[in-house]
Design an enzyme around this catalytic site. Structure first.
Site, mmCIF file in Angstrom:
data_model
loop_
_atom_site.group_PDB
_atom_site.id
_atom_site.type_symbol
_atom_site.label_atom_id
_atom_site.label_comp_id
_atom_site.label_asym_id
_atom_site.label_seq_id
_atom_site.Cartn_x
_atom_site.Cartn_y
_atom_site.Cartn_z
ATOM 1 N N HIS A 1 -8.500 -4.581 -0.766
ATOM 2 C CA HIS A 1 -7.194 -3.980 -0.538
ATOM 3 C C HIS A 1 -6.412 -4.679 0.565
ATOM 4 O O HIS A 1 -5.203 -4.862 0.457
ATOM 5 C CB HIS A 1 -7.350 -2.496 -0.195
ATOM 6 C CG HIS A 1 -6.063 -1.783 0.017
ATOM 7 N ND1 HIS A 1 -5.155 -1.560 -0.994
ATOM 8 C CD2 HIS A 1 -5.507 -1.240 1.141
ATOM 9 C CE1 HIS A 1 -4.108 -0.916 -0.528
ATOM 10 N NE2 HIS A 1 -4.288 -0.711 0.773
ATOM 11 N N ASP B 1 -9.843 -3.530 -5.463
ATOM 12 C CA ASP B 1 -9.012 -2.488 -4.863
ATOM 13 C C ASP B 1 -8.758 -1.408 -5.907
ATOM 14 O O ASP B 1 -8.202 -1.698 -6.973
ATOM 15 C CB ASP B 1 -7.685 -3.100 -4.398
ATOM 16 C CG ASP B 1 -6.739 -2.079 -3.796
ATOM 17 O OD1 ASP B 1 -7.166 -0.939 -3.536
ATOM 18 O OD2 ASP B 1 -5.560 -2.427 -3.591
ATOM 19 N N SER C 1 0.836 -1.195 0.000
ATOM 20 C CA SER C 1 0.000 0.000 0.000
ATOM 21 C C SER C 1 0.876 1.252 0.000
ATOM 22 O O SER C 1 1.689 1.444 -0.905
ATOM 23 C CB SER C 1 -0.953 -0.047 1.195
ATOM 24 O OG SER C 1 -1.928 0.947 1.112
#
Length: 336
Positions: A304, A274, A176
């Site tokens: 995600h 995501d 991320s």
């Protein structure tokens, strides 16, 4: 006709992810709006969810260091070894420099879930991991975080031998926001030091903070795209400030670098549900066009964060085995 309808069918949430979300949702306390309060509650939620799911860090050796950062706050790093005893100096194990994910604003290496994941990977892959506890926004903003991560990478390279690692078999990775920082570090290394990097590992990475590559087509229908974009812009603003032009700088948005030539071989994992899958897949195309060996895998039905749910989501178990297998190739390179 069936193929045509299937092609445009809205993506469905993986059943295991849906079941896990239903189990976890009652445990989560609402997060307040202020950054410090949100961080505190998010950390408490991590403890509660980890306890409920039986997530606990395995017993592996670890040690912390404070790394100085030129012109910015020092950064704490935690070294993880694969066994219960510290790997002796000169052992020459591969080493992964890793950056946690948390939207630049929450999480860290002290979170139970991240600590457990890093210890497990070090153990299963038989490698050393150096994890940087980079600063949170908005208290600290760009370029503090990439400079801290760069310093952690440089420190690992300089101290590899005493850590029981090899400076010739260093990988860089992140998830991320940490994926953004990992990709920034590989660009900084190319531009500044040109140390050999064996490969980079990017898990659901954010790579274009202008949000120009965010893909709303696959997100779960329960979360409208306009809300997702607003949340994303809020996190970016906390990290970069109000100057929108900063988001176009390559160390903020590695996807927007003028050139991707000379970067290390890369493994990119994305999730169908995501919005950041657009970043990861666009980055894979950019690396390939620049002649960089790259493999990009999209996990169907995943969100995600679901690929971190090993032991509960089968796709997460597959992702873990894939990452461990990739890390273990560094041992094979040494043997060759």
């Amino acid at each position: 006709m069936h193929a045509h309808r299937s092609r445009f069918r809205r993506p469905a949430l993986d059943s295991a992810v849906a079941a896990l979300e239903q189990r976890v949702a009652p445990l989560l306390a609402p997060e307040p709006a202020d950054p410090a309060g949100r961080r505190r509650v998010a950390a408490a939620n991590d403890v509660a969810v980890s306890a409920a799911l039986g997530i606990a860090p395995p017993r592996t050796a670890a040690e912390e260091h404070i790394v100085p950062v030129d012109g910015h706050p020092d950064v704490r790093v935690r070294v993880y070894w694969p066994g219960e005893e510290r790997t002796p100096p000169g052992a020459g194990l591969p080493v992964l420099v890793y950056f946690y994910g948390g939207g630049f604003t929450i999480a860290g290496i002290d979170w139970v879930s991240w600590d457990a994941r890093l210890r497990t990977r070090a153990r299963d892959a038989g490698i050393v991991i150096v994890a940087a506890d980079y600063a949170h926004a908005p208290e600290q903003r760009f370029p503090t975080q990439p400079e801290q991560c760069w310093s952690a990478f440089e420190w690992t390279h300089a101290h590899a031998a005493e850590l029981g690692a090899s400076r010739d078999r260093i990988a860089v990775g992140g998830a991320s926001s940490g994926g953004d920082l990992a990709a920034a570090v590989t660009l900084m290394n190319r531009d500044r030091s040109a140390h050999p990097i064996a490969f980079q590992l990017l898990e659901n990475p954010a790579l274009d903070l202008t949000m120009g590559h965010a893909d709303m087509a696959g997100i779960d229908a329960r979360m409208p795209g306009v809300i997702v974009r607003a949340a994303g812009r809020n996190l970016v603003r906390q990290y970069l400030g109000d100057d929108a032009a900063i988001a176009r700088r390559p160390y903020a948005s590695p996807l927007r670098a003028a050139s991707h030539a000379g970067l290390p071989p890369t493994l990119i994992l994305t999730s169908e549900l995501d919005p950041l899958r657009g970043d990861g897949e666009a980055y894979a195309r950019a690396l390939s066009a620049a002649g960089v060996p790259v493999t990009a895998l999209r996990f169907v039905g995943q969100t995600h964060g679901s690929l971190g749910s090993t032991g509960f989501v089968p796709a997460a178990d597959v992702a873990h085995r894939l990452i461990v297998a990739q890390l273990r190739t560094l041992h094979e390179e040494a043997a060759a």
